[in-house]
Scaffold this active site. Structure first.
Site, short mmCIF file in Angstrom:
data_model
loop_
_atom_site.label_atom_id
_atom_site.label_comp_id
_atom_site.label_asym_id
_atom_site.label_seq_id
_atom_site.Cartn_x
_atom_site.Cartn_y
_atom_site.Cartn_z
CG ASP A 1 -9.59 2.30 -0.29
OD1 ASP A 1 -9.03 1.24 -0.61
OD2 ASP A 1 -9.04 3.17 0.42
CG ASP B 1 -2.20 0.72 1.05
OD1 ASP B 1 -2.29 1.52 0.11
OD2 ASP B 1 -3.13 0.51 1.86
C1 GLA Z 1 -5.74 1.98 2.34
C2 GLA Z 1 -6.12 0.83 1.45
C3 GLA Z 1 -7.16 -0.03 2.13
C4 GLA Z 1 -6.60 -0.53 3.44
C5 GLA Z 1 -6.16 0.64 4.30
C6 GLA Z 1 -5.44 0.18 5.55
O1 GLA Z 1 -6.80 2.87 2.52
O2 GLA Z 1 -6.58 1.32 0.21
O3 GLA Z 1 -7.53 -1.10 1.31
O4 GLA Z 1 -5.53 -1.39 3.20
O5 GLA Z 1 -5.28 1.51 3.58
O6 GLA Z 1 -5.00 1.24 6.32
#
Ligand code: GLA
Length: 752
Positions: A523, A463
């Site tokens: 997301d 990420d």
């Molecule tokens: C980001 C990612 C999510 C999740 C969060 C965790 O927002 O896009 O899918 O992994 O971080 O903090």
């Protein structure tokens, strides 16, 4: 095949050609890029300027055709008479002329850590020079796709400052419309199509990443081009940092298209002897509309971009802990979830954020790698082993590029955070680490590597949630640092499935895909939103690159309730996962999910690697024998018309077995209309109906037939949808946001 005859280069592969001409002045003219043509016909494509165009500058005062401003070029200078956009800026005029060329079997390896397309190819390298500098232009032919990049070397004895350096420049004759994919967090890949006129249209990212604001990929289409017909060009860049592309029409009717690193605040000093090379630009052409273009881009990504070991490898159905647990978990809760996930059919259990340091919310812990002993008393190994013993693979989330000021790492090395000389600005309570520093890269490589080797981890979600404030050349060096880190971690561990993510689809680009075959699209997992996001990403990226999860309803970001089957029908067209708190599922939902996963596994190869096509109101994937088609509905109209499903790519002479994938209707959805559905009079707010809702489902309409490919290509009529006359098992009763999945299989029993 690359043909060189006199001053003409003919680059041909399959159904496309690029014709270049070295003119009398040593400039490289672009005669043609598009449909396959013969090198011998080059004269037919010659643009012959008749006049000196008034106030324009001529390369030879006696030759009125020598006006650089009106020539169709494949590269150009700056400040030397071509007033259109220049591809290379050095703070002074640039005027590179042809010096030599080379035809090379294969690709030419990059000098830097930039990733590049790999596979069977032929390359034309044209070298151009001006006093004190050498420029190499590379044209590489892959099946269906041409790539281009450039390399500059300081051959003089004084430093050169590069302030702009594009990977590619093309002057395409004709009028075009430009389609870009723009957006933001939870709203990725919104499609915009605008005419290219005489003012410049720019598609650029300046966030330090390829960004969710403007995907580096874009399209140019002739006005009137449709999904299935018309001339369309597709462009992309194998790069994850600040990018730039622009299109502009000239008075002479040439559309100049440039692509490369964003020149925004960019400045790179090249000392004598030093080299700078651009990322690789990707371009393709189709005369079969947007669909034809997408098919070429998909094949290219699949065959030449994603790591070889994942090309045909079916991806596991995963369960991710994030939306269900966020930071609130411990070993027991995770094991219970894993047991549930396993019983549903999931194959990979992914532990998302929150497993390390003081990471109990997003304000602390990033940068630290010590496992939180309170949450995970048996460590990652204990958890991983347990999950493996349940018969699932184990995967882990990392965010290695960032640091929270509240972390042991920051306290020990505050100077490792990327700064710009001002008071640090936080994003999601974090700073970026300075990946241009070797000690920072070593720290990440050692710690991620050690963690991966400490437990049975077969999947990584990488990420990146805070974008850079580092500008220009430093932003580029950061991305080079990232590529080095990825190569050092995953090169020796090629079996690990890497899914990249950046607050969702903030780094959905070909650069990241060179390291890991899939990316978390967004997301936002609301299936209505995902139809837009996945549907639009599909113009340039194959569905096997989409991480696509079923989550809870009502949805966290839209508060919209959607049928469980629609959430799955959308996620099937990608790498399927589930991301919700499983303990809240009731038994009919569990059964439904079990059925979804079973179906997905049965047809997984087709869902992930089949040829993807956008349909009117839906999508299809096909391997030739098996086709899976989904139709998606938005809001149900009061007086619905007839529904038609028109498939693509089938053999009109073959016969196919066509059937609806059965779907269930929850009885509770009928509320006070339940009397139209069951013969008993139930109180819509009563316990009885609520109990019945948990146990009783009704079948939605099923359509089944054996039918010719010709009829399916012509378009068949679907079952009627609910029209206010009560439940009928022969209609499609699913209401707003409903969808259907159809399975179409070649009928081996019937003679054609
Ligand atoms: C980001 C990612 C999510 C999740 C969060 C965790 O927002 O896009 O899918 O992994 O971080 O903090």
């Amino acid at each position: 095949m690359i043909v060189h005859r006199d001053n003409i280069f003919g680059l041909h592969r399959g159904d496309y050609s690029l014709l270049l001409r070295l003119n009398a002045y040593g400039l490289v003219e672009l005669l043609h890029f598009g449909e396959a043509v013969e090198t011998a016909d080059w004269q037919a494509f010659l643009c012959q300027p008749g006049l000196g165009w008034g106030s324009s500058i001529l390369l030879d005062d006696k030759d009125t055709a020598s006006c650089p401003d009106s020539l169709p070029l494949a590269w150009s200078g700056s400040g030397r008479g071509d007033y259109r956009e220049s591809p290379l800026e050095l703070g002074t005029a640039t005027d590179f002329r042809y010096a030599s060329h080379e035809i090379i079997d294969g690709i030419v390896a990059m000098d830097s850590p930039l990733p590049q397309a790999k596979g069977l190819a032929k390359t034309l390298k044209i070298t151009m020079t001006q006093p004190g500098a050498e420029l190499n232009l590379y044209f590489t032919l892959f099946d269906g796709v041409l790539t281009r990049r450039a390399r500059l070397q300081n051959t003089g004895d004084a430093p050169i400052t590069v302030t702009k350096f594009m990977s590619s420049l093309l002057d395409l004759p004709g009028d075009y419309e430009m389609t870009t994919f723009d957006g933001g967090w939870i709203a990725e890949a919104r499609k915009h199509r605008v005419p290219v006129l005489d003012s410049r249209i720019v598609n650029e990212s300046t966030t330090g990443a390829s960004s969710n604001r403007h995907n580096p990929g874009f399209l140019l289409s002739e006005p009137g081009a449709t999904e299935d017909a018309g001339r369309v060009y597709g462009f992309n860049l194998i790069y994850s940092g600040n990018h730039y592309a622009a299109a502009q029409r000239s008075l002479q009717g040439l559309t100049r298209v440039v692509q490369g690193i964003s020149p925004n605040n960019f400045a790179k000093i090249l000392e004598p002897g030093a080299v700078f090379e651009t990322p690789e630009a990707v371009m393709a052409f189709s005369d079969q509309g947007f669909g034809g273009l997408s098919e070429k881009m998909h094949r290219f990504v699949h065959d030449h971009i994603i790591p070889r070991q994942f090309r045909e490898k079916e991806r596991p159905v995963l369960f991710n802990s994030w939306e269900g647990c966020m930071f609130d978990f411990d070993h027991r809760r995770l094991v219970n979830l894993a047991k549930e996930a396993k019983s549903l059919g999931c194959e990979l259990f992914v532990l998302d954020d929150g497993w390390f340091g003081q990471r109990n919310d997003d304000t602390a812990g990033l940068g630290d790698y010590n496992v939180n002993p309170k949450k995970l008393p048996h460590g990652l190994k204990g958890l991983g082993d347990k999950i493996r013993s349940l018969g699932m693979e184990f995967g882990l989330w990392f965010e290695p590029e960032s640091v929270n000021p509240d972390s042991d790492l920051y306290r020990a090395h505050p100077d490792w955070a990327l700064t710009d000389g001002f008071q640090p600005l936080l994003g999601r309570h974090q700073l970026l680490l300075d990946l241009t520093k070797p000690e920072v890269r070593d720290y990440i490589v050692e710690n991620v590597g050690r963690t991966l080797d400490s437990a049975p981890i077969s999947y990584v979600k990488w990420d990146m949630n805070r974008h850079s404030t580092a500008l220009g050349a430093k932003a580029h060096d950061y991305i080079l640092g990232l590529y080095e880190v990825l190569r050092r971690i995953f090169g020796p561990r090629p079996e690990i499935l890497l899914e990249s993510c950046s607050s969702g689809g903030n780094r959905f680009d070909l650069g990241m895909l060179c390291f890991g075959p899939q990316i978390w699209c967004s997301d936002n997992t609301d299936p209505m939103e995902r139809q837009t996001i996945q549907g639009n990403l599909s113009y340039l990226y194959p569905q096997s690159t989409f991480g696509a999860h079923v989550s809870a309803a009502p949805h966290a970001q839209t508060l919209r309730s959607t049928p469980l089957c629609t959430r799955a029908n959308v996620s099937f067209f990608g790498c399927l996962g589930y991301e919700l708190d499983l303990k809240h599922l009731i038994s009919i939902e569990k059964k439904e999910i079990q059925g979804q996963i079973e179906l997905y596994k049965q047809y997984r190869k087709v869902f992930q690697f089949g040829t993807f096509r956008r349909l009117q109101g839906g999508w299809q994937v096909s391997d030739g024998k098996i086709t899976l088609a989904a139709t998606f509905r938005g809001l149900v109209p009061a007086a619905p018309g007839y529904g038609t499903l028109r498939l693509k790519g089938l053999d009109r002479h073959k016969r196919y077995r066509f059937r609806t994938n059965p779907q269930k209707l929850r009885i509770g959805q009928f509320g006070n209309l339940v009397k139209h559905v069951v013969p008993v009079n139930l109180n819509p707010n009563g316990v009885l109906l609520r109990t019945a809702d948990r146990h009783i489902t009704l079948p939605d309409g099923i359509q089944e037939m054996t039918i010719s490919g010709a009829a399916l290509l012509a378009g068949i009529r679907l079952l009627p949808v609910f029209r206010g006359t009560g439940y009928d098992k022969n209609q499609r009763t699913l209401t707003d946001f409903g969808s259907e999945l159809y399975i179409i299989e070649e009928d081996s029993h019937e003679k054609s």
